[in-house]
Structures are given as structure tokens and as C-alpha cells.
Design a protein around this motif. Structure first.
Motif, PDB file in Angstrom:
ATOM      1  N   GLU A  48      34.118  31.561  29.872  1.00 22.41           N
ATOM      2  CA  GLU A  48      32.995  30.702  30.194  1.00 22.41           C
ATOM      3  C   GLU A  48      32.585  31.410  31.746  1.00 22.41           C
ATOM      4  N   SER A  49      31.431  31.279  32.114  1.00 22.05           N
ATOM      5  CA  SER A  49      30.812  31.779  33.409  1.00 22.05           C
ATOM      6  C   SER A  49      31.562  30.668  34.629  1.00 22.05           C
ATOM      7  N   GLY A  50      31.957  30.896  35.351  1.00 23.05           N
ATOM      8  CA  GLY A  50      32.404  30.005  36.532  1.00 23.05           C
ATOM      9  C   GLY A  50      34.069  29.664  36.471  1.00 23.05           C
ATOM     10  N   ALA A  51      34.466  30.077  35.277  1.00 25.86           N
ATOM     11  CA  ALA A  51      35.948  30.164  34.849  1.00 25.86           C
ATOM     12  C   ALA A  51      36.766  31.401  35.224  1.00 25.86           C
ATOM     13  N   GLU A  52      36.398  32.225  35.955  1.00 29.25           N
ATOM     14  CA  GLU A  52      36.898  33.296  36.139  1.00 29.25           C
ATOM     15  C   GLU A  52      38.259  33.292  37.237  1.00 29.25           C
ATOM     16  N   ASN A  53      38.034  32.154  37.886  1.00 31.27           N
ATOM     17  CA  ASN A  53      39.136  32.221  38.894  1.00 31.27           C
ATOM     18  C   ASN A  53      40.240  31.090  38.372  1.00 31.27           C
ATOM     19  N   SER A  54      39.735  30.320  37.273  1.00 33.89           N
ATOM     20  CA  SER A  54      40.749  29.266  36.945  1.00 33.89           C
ATOM     21  C   SER A  54      42.280  29.556  36.760  1.00 33.89           C
ATOM     22  N   THR A  59      45.999  27.945  47.021  1.00 34.58           N
ATOM     23  CA  THR A  59      46.611  27.716  48.363  1.00 34.58           C
ATOM     24  C   THR A  59      45.875  27.104  49.403  1.00 34.58           C
ATOM     25  N   SER A  60      46.638  26.464  50.306  1.00 30.72           N
ATOM     26  CA  SER A  60      45.870  25.802  51.489  1.00 30.72           C
ATOM     27  C   SER A  60      45.209  27.000  52.230  1.00 30.72           C
ATOM     28  N   ALA A  61      44.165  27.227  52.197  1.00 31.86           N
ATOM     29  CA  ALA A  61      43.624  28.063  53.241  1.00 31.86           C
ATOM     30  C   ALA A  61      41.913  27.561  53.690  1.00 31.86           C
ATOM     31  N   GLN A  62      41.463  27.625  54.854  1.00 38.32           N
ATOM     32  CA  GLN A  62      40.381  27.095  55.317  1.00 38.32           C
ATOM     33  C   GLN A  62      39.117  28.071  55.092  1.00 38.32           C
ATOM     34  N   CYS A  63      38.251  27.780  54.230  1.00 45.83           N
ATOM     35  CA  CYS A  63      37.116  28.348  53.865  1.00 45.83           C
ATOM     36  C   CYS A  63      36.215  28.535  55.116  1.00 45.83           C
ATOM     37  N   PRO A  64      35.787  29.717  55.378  1.00 47.25           N
ATOM     38  CA  PRO A  64      34.972  29.973  56.781  1.00 47.25           C
ATOM     39  C   PRO A  64      33.557  29.640  56.343  1.00 47.25           C
ATOM     40  N   ASN A  68      36.196  23.896  53.327  1.00 52.41           N
ATOM     41  CA  ASN A  68      37.114  23.429  52.432  1.00 52.41           C
ATOM     42  C   ASN A  68      38.560  23.933  52.434  1.00 52.41           C
ATOM     43  N   ASP A  69      39.536  23.187  52.185  1.00 52.51           N
ATOM     44  CA  ASP A  69      41.075  23.697  52.517  1.00 52.51           C
ATOM     45  C   ASP A  69      41.734  24.042  51.407  1.00 52.51           C
ATOM     46  N   ARG A  70      41.045  24.431  50.240  1.00 53.46           N
ATOM     47  CA  ARG A  70      41.883  25.003  49.139  1.00 53.46           C
ATOM     48  C   ARG A  70      41.084  26.169  48.748  1.00 53.46           C
ATOM     49  N   CYS A  91      37.218  30.287  47.708  1.00 53.90           N
ATOM     50  CA  CYS A  91      37.068  28.901  47.982  1.00 53.90           C
ATOM     51  C   CYS A  91      36.889  28.385  46.476  1.00 53.90           C
ATOM     52  N   THR A  92      37.690  27.288  46.312  1.00 53.71           N
ATOM     53  CA  THR A  92      37.816  26.283  45.159  1.00 53.71           C
ATOM     54  C   THR A  92      36.252  25.654  45.026  1.00 53.71           C
ATOM     55  N   GLU A  93      35.526  25.448  46.248  1.00 55.46           N
ATOM     56  CA  GLU A  93      34.534  24.541  46.224  1.00 55.46           C
ATOM     57  C   GLU A  93      33.003  25.513  45.993  1.00 55.46           C
ATOM     58  N   CYS A  94      33.114  26.408  47.195  1.00 59.77           N
ATOM     59  CA  CYS A  94      31.577  27.109  47.196  1.00 59.77           C
ATOM     60  C   CYS A  94      31.909  28.798  46.688  1.00 59.77           C
ATOM     61  N   GLU A  95      32.887  29.048  46.138  1.00 59.14           N
ATOM     62  CA  GLU A  95      33.337  30.301  45.671  1.00 59.14           C
ATOM     63  C   GLU A  95      33.132  31.439  46.551  1.00 59.14           C
ATOM     64  N   HIS A  96      33.041  31.171  48.052  1.00 56.09           N
ATOM     65  CA  HIS A  96      32.951  32.139  48.864  1.00 56.09           C
ATOM     66  C   HIS A  96      34.131  33.013  48.974  1.00 56.09           C
TER      67      HIS A  96
END
Length: 103
Positions: A48-54, A59-64, A68-70, A91-96
Motif C-alpha cells: 500500500e502507498s504510504g506503508a513503505e517505511n512501516s 528512533t528518537s530524532a528531531q525532524c527539521p 516531530n521527535d520520531r 519523519c514518522t509524521e510528515c515523511e521528510h
């Protein structure tokens, strides 16, 4: 290209058969039944589209971008073999996507 069921060596095509040059095993050519897929198999292979990173670890990382912190992460060798790998984050939120190099 075929590989021998007996010894695992690469087989050569001779007429209507595959012949193993290592052990002499012969297999008929054109047995495409072992290469066919069913509709159910094809459907199960669809991602499914959008599931490629699942499947990636997080890890804990700050999205620039969004703060977001994941983030998902993976490592890839993009420079010479004697250089360290590059860490990539998504990024787990915006996929940056961004990367972190060792210096």
C-alpha cells in the motif's frame, strides 16, 4: 537461466533440455508452471502507498521540518567502501527525509 536441483551449478541449454555441466543432471526446458503466479499471490505482493517505511525501525530524532521527535531510519553505503555508512531518517509524521554523515 536455470540451476541444477542436484548440485546447484548453473545449467546450460541444449535443445529442449537444461544440462548441468558439473554433474550431468538434465531437466526439460519450458516447464513454466513453476514460474506462474496466482491472482492471490499477486495481490499479497502489493504494498500500500504510504506503508513503505512501516518495516523500518524507529528512533528518537528531531525532524527539521515539523519538529516531530520520531523517525524511521536506515543505513546505506553511498561512498567508498572504506568510509562509514550514511544514516538516513524519514519523519514518522510528515515523511521528510534527511541524512546524517559521520565526519
Amino acid at each position: 537461466m536455470e540451476f541444477c536441483d542436484e548440485c546447484g551449478s548453473m545449467m546450460m541449454g541444449e535443445g529442449d533440455v537444461w544440462v548441468c555441466k558439473s554433474c550431468g543432471n538434465e531437466q526439460p526446458k519450458g516447464d513454466s508452471a513453476s514460474y506462474t503466479t496466482t491472482a492471490a499471490q499477486e495481490e499479497s505482493e502489493v504494498i500500500e502507498s504510504g506503508a513503505e517505511n512501516s518495516g523500518l525501525p524507529t528512533t528518537s530524532a528531531q525532524c527539521p521540518e515539523c519538529g516531530n521527535d520520531r523517525a524511521y531510519w536506515y543505513m546505506q553505503q553511498i561512498r567508498a567502501a572504506d568510509e562509514s555508512e550514511t544514516r538516513f531518517f524519514v519523519c514518522t509524521e510528515c515523511e521528510h527525509k534527511w541524512r546524517e554523515d559521520d565526519h
